[in-house]
Scaffold this motif. Structure first.
Motif, short mmCIF file in Angstrom:
data_model
loop_
_atom_site.label_atom_id
_atom_site.label_comp_id
_atom_site.label_asym_id
_atom_site.label_seq_id
_atom_site.Cartn_x
_atom_site.Cartn_y
_atom_site.Cartn_z
N LEU A 240 0.79 -1.36 -0.04
CA LEU A 240 0.04 -0.13 -0.15
C LEU A 240 0.92 1.21 0.11
CD1 LEU A 240 -2.87 -1.24 2.52
CD2 LEU A 240 -3.12 -0.67 0.06
N PHE B 214 2.08 1.95 -3.38
CA PHE B 214 0.84 2.67 -4.24
C PHE B 214 0.78 4.23 -3.77
CE2 PHE B 214 -3.53 4.00 -4.46
CZ PHE B 214 -4.03 3.99 -5.74
N GLN B 215 0.80 4.11 -2.48
CA GLN B 215 0.92 5.85 -1.92
C GLN B 215 2.10 6.59 -2.68
OE1 GLN B 215 0.03 7.63 1.55
NE2 GLN B 215 -1.70 6.66 0.50
N THR C 126 -7.21 6.67 1.03
CA THR C 126 -7.70 5.47 1.69
C THR C 126 -6.58 4.53 1.67
OG1 THR C 126 -9.87 5.89 0.44
CG2 THR C 126 -9.21 3.39 1.28
N SER C 127 -5.66 4.61 0.99
CA SER C 127 -4.49 3.74 1.05
C SER C 127 -3.56 3.83 2.11
CB SER C 127 -3.69 3.29 -0.50
OG SER C 127 -3.20 4.62 -0.53
N MET D 16 -8.05 7.82 -3.19
CA MET D 16 -7.31 6.62 -3.23
C MET D 16 -6.15 6.77 -2.60
SD MET D 16 -9.16 4.45 -4.78
CE MET D 16 -7.92 3.14 -4.99
N HIS D 17 -5.36 7.94 -2.70
CA HIS D 17 -4.12 8.26 -1.79
C HIS D 17 -4.42 8.00 -0.42
CE1 HIS D 17 -0.19 9.41 -1.24
NE2 HIS D 17 -0.76 10.44 -0.27
N SER E 86 0.55 7.09 -6.22
CA SER E 86 -0.38 8.18 -6.37
C SER E 86 -0.14 9.51 -5.85
CB SER E 86 -1.73 7.37 -5.30
OG SER E 86 -1.12 7.43 -3.99
#
Length: 132
Positions: free
Chosen positions: A12, A15-16, A42-43, A39-40, A19
């Protein structure tokens, strides 16, 4: 369990980074608008939630150890992680800092988490057979 939770958190966190690069318009991809911001966030929330049981176990059951260089580095990084997280949250909520401060804080937080994962989960996975 801790190794798998930490692996989820580092996934995650990766992904941060991606994003955040999209939010700072270092690259463009669909969709536009508020999607990447949501999304940023939430992750990020999920990554921190995955670290909480790991941190609880490490802090209260294992404590700070220096039995080897790997363990000492892991203990130091673990001690720094939530401090770096707090700094990043303060920077997100504040408007008075330079534009470079937030990406630097996010990068530092990612680097600390990556160091934690390398000195724990990767070490465990490389020294023991992974069984599902």
């Amino acid at each position: 369990m801790k190794a798998w939770l930490a692996t989820g958190a580092i996934t995650l966190a990766l992904f941060q980074v991606l994003s955040a690069a999209r939010l700072f318009e270092l690259f463009h991809c669909a969709p536009s608008g508020r999607f990447w911001g949501r999304m940023h966030r939430t992750s990020g929330y999920l990554a921190i939630l995955l670290t909480l049981p790991v941190a609880y176990h490490c802090i209260f059951l294992l404590g700070f150890e220096t039995t080897s260089l790997r363990v000492a580095i892991h203990s130091i990084l673990g001690s720094a992680f939530y401090g770096a997280f707090l700094v990043k949250v303060i920077l997100v909520r504040s408007r008075g800092f330079s534009g470079w401060a937030l990406p630097v804080a996010g990068g530092l937080l990612f680097a600390i988490l990556a160091g934690l994962w390398l000195t724990s989960s990767l070490y465990l996975f490389s020294t023991n057979a992974i069984t599902l």
